[in-house]
Design an enzyme around this catalytic site. Structure first.
Site, mmCIF file in Angstrom:
data_model
loop_
_atom_site.group_PDB
_atom_site.id
_atom_site.type_symbol
_atom_site.label_atom_id
_atom_site.label_comp_id
_atom_site.label_asym_id
_atom_site.label_seq_id
_atom_site.Cartn_x
_atom_site.Cartn_y
_atom_site.Cartn_z
ATOM 1 N N CYS A 101 8.566 -3.882 6.137
ATOM 2 C CA CYS A 101 8.885 -2.752 5.774
ATOM 3 C C CYS A 101 10.073 -2.088 6.369
ATOM 4 O O CYS A 101 11.485 -2.688 6.215
ATOM 5 C CB CYS A 101 7.658 -1.856 5.383
ATOM 6 S SG CYS A 101 7.832 -0.499 4.223
ATOM 7 N N HIS A 208 3.834 -4.979 2.667
ATOM 8 C CA HIS A 208 2.923 -4.850 3.896
ATOM 9 C C HIS A 208 1.755 -6.093 4.053
ATOM 10 O O HIS A 208 0.805 -5.804 3.666
ATOM 11 C CB HIS A 208 2.344 -3.680 3.981
ATOM 12 C CG HIS A 208 3.311 -2.478 4.662
ATOM 13 N ND1 HIS A 208 3.442 -2.340 5.793
ATOM 14 C CD2 HIS A 208 3.824 -1.485 3.790
ATOM 15 C CE1 HIS A 208 4.318 -1.261 6.015
ATOM 16 N NE2 HIS A 208 4.603 -0.856 4.732
ATOM 17 N N GLU A 210 0.469 -7.318 6.439
ATOM 18 C CA GLU A 210 -0.660 -7.235 7.385
ATOM 19 C C GLU A 210 -1.859 -6.464 6.623
ATOM 20 O O GLU A 210 -3.194 -6.614 7.433
ATOM 21 C CB GLU A 210 -0.285 -6.533 8.468
ATOM 22 C CG GLU A 210 -0.041 -4.889 8.346
ATOM 23 C CD GLU A 210 1.185 -4.459 7.600
ATOM 24 O OE1 GLU A 210 1.853 -5.407 6.934
ATOM 25 O OE2 GLU A 210 1.299 -3.263 7.269
#
Ligand code: MN
Length: 230
Positions: A101, A208, A210
């Site tokens: 990001c 994202h 994660e």
């Protein structure tokens, strides 16, 4: 071989840190958190086998030679400068770099590129690029470039030409920095991933990954990164 040590640039919002840490650990990496306010980029990088740049506030447009539009909310100047410096060092020394990001935007600016300062005011798009909650909510598709590092890193888990991603950004890469190519775009043309052609592993994604550690959609991406750090 012992697990590689991956430095995670400490995000300002510490609630966001555990998902990054868990994603790296589950992929086989050891985590150290790099404190951008207490360390210097050169010595911080020296002890790392890989670097993960995290999400956060906007990069100050002054750093890519532009005036700030009203929709921009810059991070602290020190954070911008630290992350740009450590990204440049990582590329110089070919230390694997995974940039997420804001991290992808830092990577682009570090190499002389610039950013779309505000997607809604600069391009016509019906796609939702800024969905804050829930964190692991799919927002739109991305088309992944054939033969790219991104595609190779997700080998076997990409059903077609791309995949669905979450999206919490209002900025994106505009003019590419030196050595960078596009590795994924959203259907509206917004650049969603970039990579450095001269590096062993240097990848930036605008979404994202994660946030999906518990369901594993992007596990292979983290595994490819950690493997490159070995
Ligand atoms: Mn997006």
């Amino acid at each position: 071989m012992s697990a590689p040590t991956i430095g995670i640039a400490r995000p300002r919002n510490l609630e966001r840190l555990p998902d990054y840490e868990t994603s790296i650990r589950r992929a086989g990496g050891n985590v150290v958190v790099v404190d951008v306010h207490r360390e210097d980029p050169t010595s911080a990088l020296e002890v790392l086998n890989g670097l993960l740049l995290t999400g956060g506030a906007d990069v100050d447009p002054e750093l890519y030679g532009e005036r700030q539009s009203r929709a921009v909310h810059p991070a602290k100047r020190h954070r911008d400068l630290f992350e740009i410096a450590i990204a440049r060092l990582a590329i110089e020394r070919d230390v694997p770099l995974f940039a997420i990001c804001r991290g992808a935007q830092i990577l682009n600016v570090a190499l002389g590129g610039n950013l779309l300062q505000d997607i809604p005011t600069e391009i016509e798009s019906a796609l939702p690029h800024k969905i804050e909650e829930p964190l692991a909510e799919f927002a739109h598709e991305v088309n992944v470039v054939d033969g790219s590092l991104l595609r190779r890193s997700m080998n076997g888990v990409l059903p077609n030409q791309g995949c669905r991603v979450n999206s919490r950004h209002h900025q994106a890469v505009k003019r590419l920095g030196e050595g960078l190519v596009v590795s994924a775009r959203a259907p509206d043309g917004v650049i969603e991933a970039i990579e450095h052609t001269g590096a062993h592993f240097c990848l930036g994604v605008q979404w994202h990954p994660e946030n999906f550690w518990h369901t594993g959609e992007f596990r292979s991406l983290f595994e490819a990164f950690v493997q490159a750090c070995n």
